[in-house]
Motif scaffolding. Structure first.
Motif, mmCIF file in Angstrom:
data_model
loop_
_atom_site.group_PDB
_atom_site.id
_atom_site.type_symbol
_atom_site.label_atom_id
_atom_site.label_comp_id
_atom_site.label_asym_id
_atom_site.label_seq_id
_atom_site.Cartn_x
_atom_site.Cartn_y
_atom_site.Cartn_z
ATOM 1 N N TYR A 69 -1.253 7.813 -5.784
ATOM 2 C CA TYR A 69 -2.655 7.423 -5.594
ATOM 3 C C TYR A 69 -3.134 7.834 -4.206
ATOM 4 C CZ TYR A 69 -2.055 4.555 -9.742
ATOM 5 O OH TYR A 69 -1.801 4.142 -11.017
ATOM 6 N N PHE A 70 -4.400 8.202 -4.138
ATOM 7 C CA PHE A 70 -4.994 8.499 -2.836
ATOM 8 C C PHE A 70 -5.105 7.198 -2.047
ATOM 9 C CE2 PHE A 70 -6.776 12.278 -5.136
ATOM 10 C CZ PHE A 70 -6.099 13.213 -4.368
ATOM 11 N N PRO A 71 -5.186 7.297 -0.702
ATOM 12 C CA PRO A 71 -5.148 6.084 0.109
ATOM 13 C C PRO A 71 -6.149 5.001 -0.316
ATOM 14 C CG PRO A 71 -4.957 7.997 1.508
ATOM 15 C CD PRO A 71 -5.171 8.513 0.125
ATOM 16 N N ALA A 72 -7.416 5.397 -0.572
ATOM 17 C CA ALA A 72 -8.430 4.380 -0.894
ATOM 18 C C ALA A 72 -8.053 3.614 -2.167
ATOM 19 C CB ALA A 72 -9.791 5.042 -1.054
ATOM 20 N N GLU A 73 -7.619 4.347 -3.177
ATOM 21 C CA GLU A 73 -7.257 3.724 -4.448
ATOM 22 C C GLU A 73 -5.992 2.865 -4.268
ATOM 23 O OE1 GLU A 73 -8.756 3.321 -7.082
ATOM 24 O OE2 GLU A 73 -7.247 2.772 -8.571
ATOM 25 N N ALA A 74 -5.053 3.380 -3.509
ATOM 26 C CA ALA A 74 -3.808 2.630 -3.268
ATOM 27 C C ALA A 74 -4.117 1.318 -2.549
ATOM 28 C CB ALA A 74 -2.848 3.474 -2.438
ATOM 29 N N HIS A 75 -5.023 1.380 -1.584
ATOM 30 C CA HIS A 75 -5.389 0.165 -0.836
ATOM 31 C C HIS A 75 -6.055 -0.850 -1.763
ATOM 32 C CE1 HIS A 75 -5.442 2.511 3.232
ATOM 33 N NE2 HIS A 75 -4.297 2.579 2.588
ATOM 34 N N ARG A 76 -6.923 -0.342 -2.641
ATOM 35 C CA ARG A 76 -7.624 -1.237 -3.562
ATOM 36 C C ARG A 76 -6.626 -1.928 -4.489
ATOM 37 N NH1 ARG A 76 -9.841 -1.504 -8.541
ATOM 38 N NH2 ARG A 76 -8.767 0.375 -9.228
ATOM 39 N N ARG A 77 -5.712 -1.141 -5.044
ATOM 40 C CA ARG A 77 -4.731 -1.690 -5.979
ATOM 41 C C ARG A 77 -3.795 -2.692 -5.277
ATOM 42 N NH1 ARG A 77 -3.478 0.891 -10.903
ATOM 43 N NH2 ARG A 77 -5.058 2.420 -11.451
ATOM 44 N N ALA A 78 -3.400 -2.348 -4.075
ATOM 45 C CA ALA A 78 -2.496 -3.246 -3.329
ATOM 46 C C ALA A 78 -3.184 -4.578 -3.065
ATOM 47 C CB ALA A 78 -2.078 -2.588 -2.013
ATOM 48 N N ASP A 79 -4.445 -4.511 -2.660
ATOM 49 C CA ASP A 79 -5.185 -5.745 -2.354
ATOM 50 C C ASP A 79 -5.354 -6.612 -3.603
ATOM 51 O OD1 ASP A 79 -5.263 -4.800 0.158
ATOM 52 O OD2 ASP A 79 -7.427 -4.466 0.267
ATOM 53 N N MET A 82 3.519 17.733 -8.037
ATOM 54 C CA MET A 82 3.561 18.159 -6.628
ATOM 55 C C MET A 82 2.643 17.279 -5.772
ATOM 56 S SD MET A 82 5.159 20.235 -4.747
ATOM 57 C CE MET A 82 5.141 20.880 -3.122
ATOM 58 N N LYS A 83 1.436 17.029 -6.327
ATOM 59 C CA LYS A 83 0.471 16.205 -5.594
ATOM 60 C C LYS A 83 1.043 14.805 -5.379
ATOM 61 C CE LYS A 83 -3.055 13.142 -6.404
ATOM 62 N NZ LYS A 83 -3.271 12.172 -7.413
ATOM 63 N N GLN A 84 1.695 14.312 -6.453
ATOM 64 C CA GLN A 84 2.301 12.985 -6.392
ATOM 65 C C GLN A 84 3.395 12.944 -5.319
ATOM 66 O OE1 GLN A 84 4.586 11.745 -9.875
ATOM 67 N NE2 GLN A 84 3.236 9.989 -10.015
ATOM 68 N N ARG A 111 0.833 -1.209 0.000
ATOM 69 C CA ARG A 111 0.000 0.000 0.000
ATOM 70 C C ARG A 111 0.867 1.259 0.000
ATOM 71 N NH1 ARG A 111 -4.937 -1.090 4.325
ATOM 72 N NH2 ARG A 111 -6.209 -2.335 2.917
ATOM 73 N N THR A 112 1.901 1.240 0.843
ATOM 74 C CA THR A 112 2.791 2.409 0.910
ATOM 75 C C THR A 112 3.452 2.656 -0.440
ATOM 76 O OG1 THR A 112 3.266 1.974 3.226
ATOM 77 C CG2 THR A 112 4.846 3.349 2.076
ATOM 78 N N LEU A 113 3.950 1.589 -1.047
ATOM 79 C CA LEU A 113 4.663 1.745 -2.315
ATOM 80 C C LEU A 113 3.720 2.181 -3.443
ATOM 81 C CD1 LEU A 113 7.092 -1.288 -2.071
ATOM 82 C CD2 LEU A 113 7.594 1.110 -1.662
ATOM 83 N N VAL A 114 2.478 1.716 -3.401
ATOM 84 C CA VAL A 114 1.521 2.161 -4.427
ATOM 85 C C VAL A 114 1.177 3.634 -4.218
ATOM 86 C CG1 VAL A 114 -0.731 1.775 -5.491
ATOM 87 C CG2 VAL A 114 0.547 -0.143 -4.621
ATOM 88 N N ARG A 115 1.050 4.017 -2.970
ATOM 89 C CA ARG A 115 0.732 5.431 -2.690
ATOM 90 C C ARG A 115 1.826 6.353 -3.220
ATOM 91 N NH1 ARG A 115 -1.266 7.894 2.701
ATOM 92 N NH2 ARG A 115 -1.498 9.603 1.257
ATOM 93 N N MET A 116 3.050 5.824 -3.252
ATOM 94 C CA MET A 116 4.164 6.646 -3.742
ATOM 95 C C MET A 116 4.047 6.935 -5.237
ATOM 96 S SD MET A 116 7.400 5.335 -1.542
ATOM 97 C CE MET A 116 8.437 6.718 -1.982
ATOM 98 N N HIS A 117 3.103 6.289 -5.892
ATOM 99 C CA HIS A 117 2.844 6.615 -7.294
ATOM 100 C C HIS A 117 1.803 7.724 -7.414
ATOM 101 C CE1 HIS A 117 5.228 3.640 -9.477
ATOM 102 N NE2 HIS A 117 5.078 2.908 -8.402
#
Lengths: 339, 258
Positions: free
Chosen positions: A133-143, B1-3, A125-131
């Motif tokens: 993505y907002f938390p909800a989307e990052a969580h979905r993609r990670a799962d 920036m957002k990223q 999730r953390t690594l996806v967020r670094m792309h």
């Protein structure tokens, strides 16, 4: 009228320039990877040496023994290293510190993940967020990614409790979670047992059928079922590349080595040389090692030699007609050894 | 920036979640409690007069100096070092803006952690010492804790980025030579230390400027508070910028390079 002609001429020039630039742009972008005289030096040690290759989107296996420059090449492609000489382009862009490009690449390094107290879910999730993505989307993609690699039931366990195979799958999940265009895997099968290898091959193979893939390995058989094209690298040099069929064609053009163990190796060697159909013959204790383009000829002659010369053959060994033999021979050619 | 901001937030949350473990919380609690025990010892075993100056000097030496430095050394250096030296680095570096997000995330986490420990320590110590003008002392010390964590955290981040393998040792050497030695030299060199700025802010924050001994003025900067804060922020920005540049330019191959 003259003004109109002048304007028409100008318009045509502009149109030509626009078309030309569009052509160049699409031409560059149509290649997944373009390496132009790429050399990477670590001080006086050569990582990769003068590599020139252009690859279109597809699934590629990067084959080479340990220390051949596979990881260096992958690090150059993923922007972790800069070439000492030459030019690296991935999707038409230089990869060093290129955030735009990193969105399009998923990379699974060979190094193990040794983070204590963190679950695979939390890590991915953390690594996806670094792309971005907002938390909800990052969580979905990670799962989804963890489910795709078969880690759903264990994704909340700390990763230090995982087996090697599970850690490899978690690594793969972080690489595919942001749905990149190209997946780059460095030795994804390292340390896996046969069952885990099979499972990993299924996941990676499925990816390779949909999107671009570049897998580095020193084990040929691991890649044969996954990749449609291969790049053979050793000593930092790219020896050959192409589709499996191209490689097989190469195989027809290089001699194969046949080892024959018998009771009279010297006499057998004389007889083999007399046929005039061999590239090389050498004797290793009781074994005659023959390099020839026509191994089937030996099979034709051998029964007669056995009867007429009282040669007792204990064993005949020929390399399988796979990339293994070609790879060994190309390496020998590269080293200037006789075959 | 957002990223980049999403990246930064992700790294901070990840590092903080990794920090909340029993051993780390225990270390933080011990660190925070040490000044309080010392203050209790001083209060009951010596005949120090109930003077704000004495307790302020003691609190300053114990919390923004000792505890903040220790907390940063135990947090900032290993955090950067483990990312760069161990095998987690590459997973962050292959993300967009991953390098700077990793550095600034580790810095922000170290600052948050250190400030939390420092503020808790200041509160416990003041409760233990029961000094006069306690609220003022607490606010001043908390301000100094924040500035100490920010300024020194940035310097340690730079040191750790330049020499990840010897980050802790070099940071200790830096602290001893620059903060504790050069910081007390009445010369130009002490202008570049965080210690001088913090001491000057303590003096101004407690309102001692006019009543201070002339000789002692050698160890403080008489410029107004905003200049002291500005100097610390400048040190912070310069150090972090330099650290980001070093990180962006340096090539870190994977550990199993082939």
């Amino acid at each position: 009228m003259q003004d109109f002609r002048k304007q028409l001429k100008q318009f045509r020039s502009i149109l030509f320039l626009v078309t030309y630039f569009l052509y160049r742009l699409t031409a560059i972008d149509s290649f997944m990877i373009t390496l132009t005289s790429v050399t990477k030096l670590y001080g006086s040690v050569i990582g990769v040496n003068d590599i020139d290759v252009t690859l279109e989107p597809g699934s590629y296996g990067l084959l080479g023994p340990n220390g051949s420059g596979k990881s260096t090449l992958l690090n150059l492609l993923t922007g972790q290293l800069r070439p000492t000489l030459g030019r690296v382009r991935v999707y038409g862009m230089q990869p060093w510190n290129n955030s735009k490009l990193l969105m399009r690449i998923g990379f699974c390094p060979s190094s193990d993940i040794l983070i204590e107290g963190v679950s695979a879910r939390q890590w991915v999730r953390t690594l996806v967020r670094m792309h971005g993505y907002f938390p909800a989307e990052a969580h979905r993609r990670a799962d989804i990614a963890l489910e795709r690699v078969g880690l759903s039931s264990d994704m909340d366990r700390p990763m230090q409790t995982y087996s090697k195979g599970m850690r490899q799958r978690a690594k793969l999940a972080q690489a595919i979670a942001h749905d990149p265009e190209m997946l780059v895997l460095d030795e994804p099968f390292n340390g896996l047992d046969p069952v885990a290898r099979h499972d990993m091959a299924l996941v990676v193979g499925e990816w390779g059928r949909r999107k671009s893939l570049l897998v580095a390995s020193h084990m040929l058989h691991e890649l044969q079922t996954i990749c449609e094209s291969f790049l053979l690298i050793t000593g930092g040099r790219l020896l050959a590349w192409g589709k499996a069929a191209d490689i097989e064609q190469l195989l027809c053009d290089v001699p194969v080595e046949v080892s024959i163990s018998c009771n009279r190796p010297t006499r057998l060697a004389e007889l083999i040389v007399a046929t005039g159909q061999v590239h090389s013959v050498r004797i290793e204790e009781s074994t005659v090692v023959v390099g020839t383009l026509y191994p089937s000829l030996l099979a034709d002659f051998m029964p007669r030699w056995c009867v007429e010369e009282s040669i007792v053959i204990d064993q005949v060994r020929a390399p399988d007609q796979s990339l293994e033999g070609l790879f060994r021979l190309l390496v020998q050619q590269h080293r200037g050894e006789k075959y | 920036m957002k990223q980049f901001l999403e990246s930064l937030q992700a790294v901070i949350l990840f590092d903080i979640s990794r920090a909340v473990t029993t051993p780390r919380l225990l270390v933080a609690a011990i660190l925070a409690a040490v000044p309080a025990f010392i203050a209790l010892g001083v209060r009951f075993s010596t005949d120090i007069p109930a003077d704000t100056r004495v307790w302020a000097a003691l609190l300053y030496a114990l919390v923004p100096e000792a505890i903040c430095l220790l907390s940063l050394l135990l947090w900032m250096c290993p955090a950067i070092q483990s990312h760069l030296e161990s095998k987690t680095w590459v997973y962050l570096a292959i993300r967009p803006h991953g390098r700077r997000a990793m550095l600034l995330g580790a810095f922000a986490t170290a600052v948050v952690w250190t400030v939390a420990v420092g503020v808790a320590s200041a509160a416990m110590t003041i409760l233990a010492a029961q000094p006069p003008d306690a609220f003022r002392l607490f606010t001043v010390i908390c301000g100094l804790v924040i500035l100490s964590a920010v300024g020194r955290g940035a310097i340690f981040a730079l040191v750790s980025t330049i020499m990840p393998r010897r980050a802790m040792v070099l940071s200790v050497v830096y602290t001893l030579i620059f903060e504790f030695l050069a910081g007390f030299l009445p010369a130009i060199v002490n202008q570049f230390t965080v210690a001088l700025r913090l001491r000057s802010l303590l003096v101004q924050g407690m309102g001692w400027k006019t009543s201070m001994l002339r000789e002692l003025k050698l160890f403080f900067d008489p410029e107004p508070a905003w200049i002291q804060i500005g100097a610390i922020l400048t040190i912070t920005i310069v150090s972090l910028t330099a650290a980001v540049i070093v990180l962006e330019l340096r090539q870190f191959g994977t550990p199993d390079e082939t």
